[in-house]
Write an enzyme that holds these catalytic residues in place. Structure first.
Site, short mmCIF file in Angstrom:
data_model
loop_
_atom_site.label_atom_id
_atom_site.label_comp_id
_atom_site.label_asym_id
_atom_site.label_seq_id
_atom_site.Cartn_x
_atom_site.Cartn_y
_atom_site.Cartn_z
N ALA A 32 -49.62 -84.54 -8.59
CA ALA A 32 -48.77 -85.32 -9.47
C ALA A 32 -48.47 -86.64 -8.78
O ALA A 32 -48.70 -86.77 -7.59
CB ALA A 32 -47.47 -84.58 -9.76
N HIS A 88 -39.88 -82.19 -7.35
CA HIS A 88 -40.39 -83.09 -6.31
C HIS A 88 -40.54 -84.52 -6.85
O HIS A 88 -40.04 -85.47 -6.26
CB HIS A 88 -41.74 -82.55 -5.81
CG HIS A 88 -42.39 -83.37 -4.74
ND1 HIS A 88 -42.47 -82.95 -3.43
CD2 HIS A 88 -42.99 -84.58 -4.77
CE1 HIS A 88 -43.09 -83.86 -2.71
NE2 HIS A 88 -43.42 -84.88 -3.51
N GLU A 89 -41.20 -84.65 -7.98
CA GLU A 89 -41.46 -85.98 -8.53
C GLU A 89 -40.17 -86.67 -8.98
O GLU A 89 -39.98 -87.87 -8.78
CB GLU A 89 -42.44 -85.91 -9.70
CG GLU A 89 -43.78 -85.28 -9.37
CD GLU A 89 -44.42 -85.83 -8.12
OE1 GLU A 89 -44.23 -87.02 -7.83
OE2 GLU A 89 -45.10 -85.06 -7.41
N GLU A 128 -42.20 -88.35 1.69
CA GLU A 128 -42.75 -87.07 1.23
C GLU A 128 -42.02 -85.87 1.79
O GLU A 128 -41.84 -84.87 1.11
CB GLU A 128 -44.25 -87.00 1.57
CG GLU A 128 -45.11 -87.99 0.80
CD GLU A 128 -44.92 -87.91 -0.71
OE1 GLU A 128 -44.33 -86.94 -1.21
OE2 GLU A 128 -45.35 -88.86 -1.39
ZN LIG Z 1 -44.18 -86.81 -3.15
#
Ligand SMILES: [Zn+2]
Ligand SMILES: *[C@@H]1O[C@H](CO)[C@@H](O)[C@H](O)[C@H]1NC(C)=O
Ligand SMILES: *[C@@H]1O[C@H](CO)[C@@H](O)[C@H](O)[C@H]1NC(C)=O
Ligand SMILES: *[C@@H]1O[C@H](CO)[C@@H](O)[C@H](O)[C@H]1NC(C)=O
Ligand SMILES: *[C@@H]1O[C@H](CO)[C@@H](O)[C@H](O)[C@H]1NC(C)=O
Ligand SMILES: *[C@@H]1O[C@H](CO)[C@@H](O)[C@H](O)[C@H]1NC(C)=O
EC number: 3.4.11.-
Length: 941
Positions: A346, A381-382, A404
């Site tokens: 993604a 996460h996104e 990240e």
């Molecule tokens: Zn990421």
């Protein structure tokens, strides 16, 4: 028998030892872990199958000689700073006379000159300029251009001027150009899918890290934020999406056809790598209240409602994140799009997040519980990036780990809020910490941070998208949040976002905000140093410590943990491989505490145990990123406790004890038999088969012969594990279950297998069956419209025990008409994971290495193909082959793409395996013979 089929008794024992920690963990933990899950793990960025497709050149990691021209440097000079872009694009979704799909672009870049210069240097890659470039000042006066040229290697368009641009003045560069809308998954690209027998085309983007320059000329570095006015021209039966909402839609006639012009609102100030636009015939599932839409194929979204789950969870996750960050969602809307062709898992484009189908769509009739878990964690996460990453952005890619690592940590918090009965946070230990420790225990690992000046080329940047960045990043941030307390961490984080909104940072600015919050807190925990000093020991040096606690005298020591203690560490460390280690502990009398080990050795009276049965357990819930060893007496008592009543030990620490002890044994810190003893509590009498059989019957009974599903997430995963293990240990009733379910499907063409069990049933049916079964599944793979189902089918195709079938699948993996390019890498890796397929895959990789490097070698997870195939290597012959492979491809200038480091790691790991096997085979064999009695000669493990 041919190499790879026959697993001798001895190899079986060794294989068992290598596998047992993971397997035992599966059984021990009443938490989530499944084969299915591990097959599907692919985060955005580190997609296990991230590839660059055929046609793009993956460059070997050779550095070109330095040159002194400014356009030979990969980093932009700081003379010019962009303020705003107008980007107007017309993707043409039919082939031109040359058989190409192209887009036409018109762009204006508004920038300020900071330092006078005679050159305009701007990124531009594969764009053909169709009209004279025009440079003007703020008063519309034309600035003459002496000449323009391109720097191929660094992707620059360079304008040489007669006179210097002046500092503090504003300028505009206007261009018109054509670009190819290739199916290369980079920049502005084309993707196709079939719906109702009709091929449909999508034009979509993937800019991270360096491909915005392939869609429009731009200053393509994350720190050069600007605002964007985007206009997209398309046929009226298509819909255009971008980061912002459309503000104006009109019609125009172009080439005697009606086209629609969709203008989007001016964006907020943002980095080029987060720009996105998509032209498609997708349909939305929307929620007006939360201004969220899930987009995808009409059939999936409208007919099958596959976007509803994501939509529902998006509302909850946004609610959680706004509270966690104490900052409203920064944009007026949130679109999330499921793409049939996508290189990563993604991508967090601001306000227009893109996903693989499998990471966003959920169909209760076709998707398993593992698919569902993946959807909710990837969304979390996104969406976490929409603030951390997008609103506040790293200054340069060397700090990617912060971006990240943070999102990979917060995804558990967001998913936990959205699915609050799942205990999903427990998964961090298995999915991130233990997984990345395997890599970080090698001498060829690397620190989390890199110096800004060491990260320049596209290959340098691609190589950063590895498990250290994601999983170690997440692990150390989880540790930080845990020792500071989650409340204080949140306070500092909120201040950081507020202070740096719409701006860029370097990693230590987060520590500074946290430190400020800590200093202002009256009721704070004790810290032995500043947050920056503590964290530096975790981010500036590679690896992690093993902490040895001696309960006889209360002493503690730390030592750099290396899987192979004889390996040579080439990285020097500014801290000499000592860390600030936060140690939480609990004792048999429920005394809990927290201490810091700040030097190589320490003493603490709490760790000095005097009672006959006293034990102590450290690193509770594995919030610390390190392993723990004890004196013999404490090991004995902990193991005794596990055998007597294991429920006293927190569930995550049961897994930790096994995982730590097996790794300590691999590193020759404790004896092999000690590690094997830790698994005794799993079973009072004999081994795996005996352990697995009751589990299989338990679920058989409670689920009405696998017709119903257990209630909790944990139980659902355990059911899958029970079936999968029972079949792999050859329990007849399991094989029968598989055959019955599969044959019924094959005969009736109606698939009644529950989605949770499909991966396992399919795989075992193919392993037990022959070409007929395989062909049936291949046909299903070609006809299914569900991407998650396709992934399950594709994985099962690699389970065959027939070499000619596996070779066929390997050949297919390089044919994009048979297997999508995004899936090449994972298909080869699936074959390599099969005991029968390992050597076939290794032969295939060696025979096709040049093709692989050329086609996909620049991709972010190319190294997986090497780590996958070499996983079980443990002989001198294996090592020799790896070294020959390295030499041949080095000598012939073919190189290893982004797999260079992985190859070094594979060589190191194979060496460690050889040494370990030589030293321990007798001990392992004796222990098993004592513990298990007789085992079959031919057990496949
Ligand atoms: Zn990421
Ligand atoms: C751009 O120019 C090159 C070289 O002439 C050509 O090969 C390529 O097809 C062109 N691309 C487009 C989109 O026209
Ligand atoms: C644009 O053209 C389409 C199709 O011809 C038509 O349906 C639509 O109403 C037009 N829109 C405007 C704003 O004129
Ligand atoms: C960008 O679009 C906004 C409307 O959203 C408009 O007000 C502004 O003038 C545009 N900027 C440029 C440079 O065209
Ligand atoms: C839209 O989202 C809100 C907030 O999460 C929720 O209460 C509401 O039920 C949702 N509406 C629909 C139609 O799903
Ligand atoms: C623990 O301490 C005792 C007493 O000092 C010592 O004899 C023993 O060797 C130590 N054990 C370990 C594992 O360091």
């Amino acid at each position: 028998m041919a190499n790879g089929f026959y697993v001798s008794k001895f190899v079986a024992f060794v294989g068992f030892f290598f596998a047992v920690a993971a397997a035992a963990t599966i059984i021990t933990l009443a938490v989530v872990y499944s084969n299915e899950k591990s097959k599907n793990v692919q985060n955005e960025g580190i997609a296990s199958n991230a590839i660059t497709p055929t046609g793009t050149t993956a460059k070997p990691m050779t550095k070109t000689p330095a040159s002194n021209e400014i356009w030979d440097k990969y980093r932009l000079p700081r003379n010019l700073v962009p303020e705003h872009y107008n980007v107007d694009l017309r993707p043409i979704l039919t082939k031109n006379e040359k058989g190409l799909y192209i887009f036409r672009g018109v762009s204006k870049v508004y920038f300020t000159c900071m330092i006078a210069t005679q050159y305009v240097i701007i990124h531009s890659n594969k764009l053909n300029y169709t009209k004279d470039l025009l440079l003007t000042d703020a008063n519309n006066n034309v600035i003459p251009i002496k000449k323009h040229f391109f720097a191929e290697k660094t992707n620059y368009l360079i304008l040489e001027l007669n006179e210097q641009l002046q500092a503090q003045k504003n300028y505009i560069l206007s261009t018109e150009y054509d670009g190819e809308l290739a199916d290369d998954l980079e920049g502005f690209y084309r993707s196709e899918y079939v719906e109702d027998g009709e091929t449909k085309i999508i034009a979509t983007t993937q800019m991270q890290a360096l491909d915005a320059r392939k869609a429009f000329p731009c200053f393509d570095e994350p720190a050069l934020k600007a605002t964007f006015n985007i206009t997209i021209r398309h046929k009226p039966d298509y819909v255009a999406l971008s980061n912002m909402n459309p503000i104006d839609v009109s019609n125009e006639t172009w080439n005697a056809e009606t086209w629609q012009v969709t203008k989007f609102a001016q964006s907020v100030k943002m980095s080029t790598y987060l720009v996105a636009f998509i032209v498609s015939q997708f349909s939305p599932a929307g929620n007006e209240t939360v201004k969220a839409n899930i987009w995808g194929r009409k059939k999936a979204i409208v007919d099958e409602k596959q976007g509803d789950y994501a939509l529902d969870k998006t509302g909850l996750i946004l609610e959680f994140l706004q509270d966690y960050y104490n900052y409203s969602y920064p944009l007026p809307k949130s679109d999330q799009v499921a793409l049939p062709d996508f290189s990563a898992g993604a991508m967090e484009n601001w306000g227009l997040v893109t996903y693989r189908d499998t990471a966003l769509l959920y169909d209760p009739n076709e998707s398993s519980i593992g698919n569902k878990e993946r959807v909710v964690t990837v969304i979390a996460h996104e969406l976490a990036h929409q603030w951390f990453g997008n609103l506040v952005t790293i200054r340069w890619w060397n700090d990617l780990w912060l971006n990240e690592g943070f999102a990979s940590y917060v995804e558990y918090l967001g998913a936990d809020y959205a699915e609050d009965t799942w205990n999903i946070k427990d998964l961090a230990v298995l999915n991130d910490i233990h997984r990345v420790m395997a890599v970080d225990a090698l001498a060829s690992s690397h620190p989390l941070t890199s110096k800004e000046e060491d990260v320049n080329t596209p290959e340098d940047i691609s190589a950063l998208f590895d498990s250290i960045t994601y999983s170690k990043g997440a692990s150390v941030i989880r540790m930080l949040s845990s020792f500071l307390t989650e409340e204080l961490f949140k306070t500092g984080l909120q201040a950081y976002l507020k202070k740096h909104a719409f701006d860029n940072t370097v990693y230590y600015e987060l520590w500074e905000s946290l430190q400020e919050a800590y200093d202002n807190e009256a009721n704070r925990v004790y810290l032995p140093a500043t947050i920056g000093d503590i964290m530096d020991t975790w981010v500036l040096q590679m690896g992690f410590p093993v902490v040895t606690i001696n309960t006889t005298d209360g002493s503690l020591t730390q030592k750099h943990f290396l899987l192979d203690p004889t390996s040579v560490v080439n990285h020097t460390s500014p801290y000499n491989y000592t860390w600030f280690v936060p140690i939480s502990f609990v004792t048999n009398s429920s005394v809990e505490g927290h201490v810091w080990l700040t030097q190589e050795t320490g003493m603490n009276s709490s760790f000095h145990l005097t009672g006959d049965n006293d034990w102590l357990l450290a690193n509770i819930n594995v919030t610390g990123y390190y392993r723990v060893n004890y004196d013999d007496r404490n090991w004995d008592r902990l193991l005794q406790q596990l055998e007597n009543n294991h429920t006293v030990i927190p569930v995550i620490n049961r897994a930790q004890i096994i995982d730590d002890s097996f790794n300590l044994a691999r590193a020759q810190i404790i004896s092999t038999t000690r590690a094997l003893q830790t698994t005794r509590f799993l079973s009072k009498d004999k081994y795996m088969k005996q352990q697995v059989e009751p589990l299989f019957w338990h679920f058989n009974t409670t689920t009405n012969n696998f017709k119903d599903r257990p209630e909790t997430l944990t139980e659902q995963y355990n059911e899958i594990n029970a079936v999968s293990m029972a079949c792999s240990y050859g329990i007849a009733e399991c094989e029968q279950l598989v055959t019955e379910l599969f044959q019924e499907w094959k005969n009736t063409k109606i698939n009644k297998i529950h989605p949770n069990l499909r991966s396992t049933i399919y795989c075992n049916a193919i392993a037990q069956g022959g070409e007929d079964e395989w062909n049936f599944l291949w046909e299903q793979f070609n006809t299914t419209t569900n991407a998650q189902e396709a992934d399950k089918l594709r994985a099962a195709l690699a389970c065959s025990k027939e070499p000619f079938i596996l070779n066929r699948l390997l050949e297919y993996s390089l044919d994009p008409n048979k297997i999508r390019r995004q899936d090449t890498l994972s298909t080869i890796t699936n074959v390599a994971n099969n005991v029968v397929g390992q050597n076939l895959a290794w032969d295939f990789i060696r025979a096709n290495w040049k093709t692989l490097v050329d086609n996909i070698g620049g991709g972010m997870s190319f190294g997986n193909v090497i780590s996958g195939v070499s996983r079980r290597f443990n002989t001198d012959f294996d090592l020799q082959q790896l070294q020959d492979f390295k030499k041949f491809n080095t000598d012939n200038n073919i190189g290893f793409g982004t797999a260079t480091l992985t190859l070094e790691q594979a060589i190191e790991k194979t060496r460690a395996n050889i040494v370990w096997v030589k030293q321990n085979k007798d001990a392992v064999q004796n222990w098993f013979e004592g513990a298990m009695g007789h085992r079959d000669e031919n057990t496949h493990i």
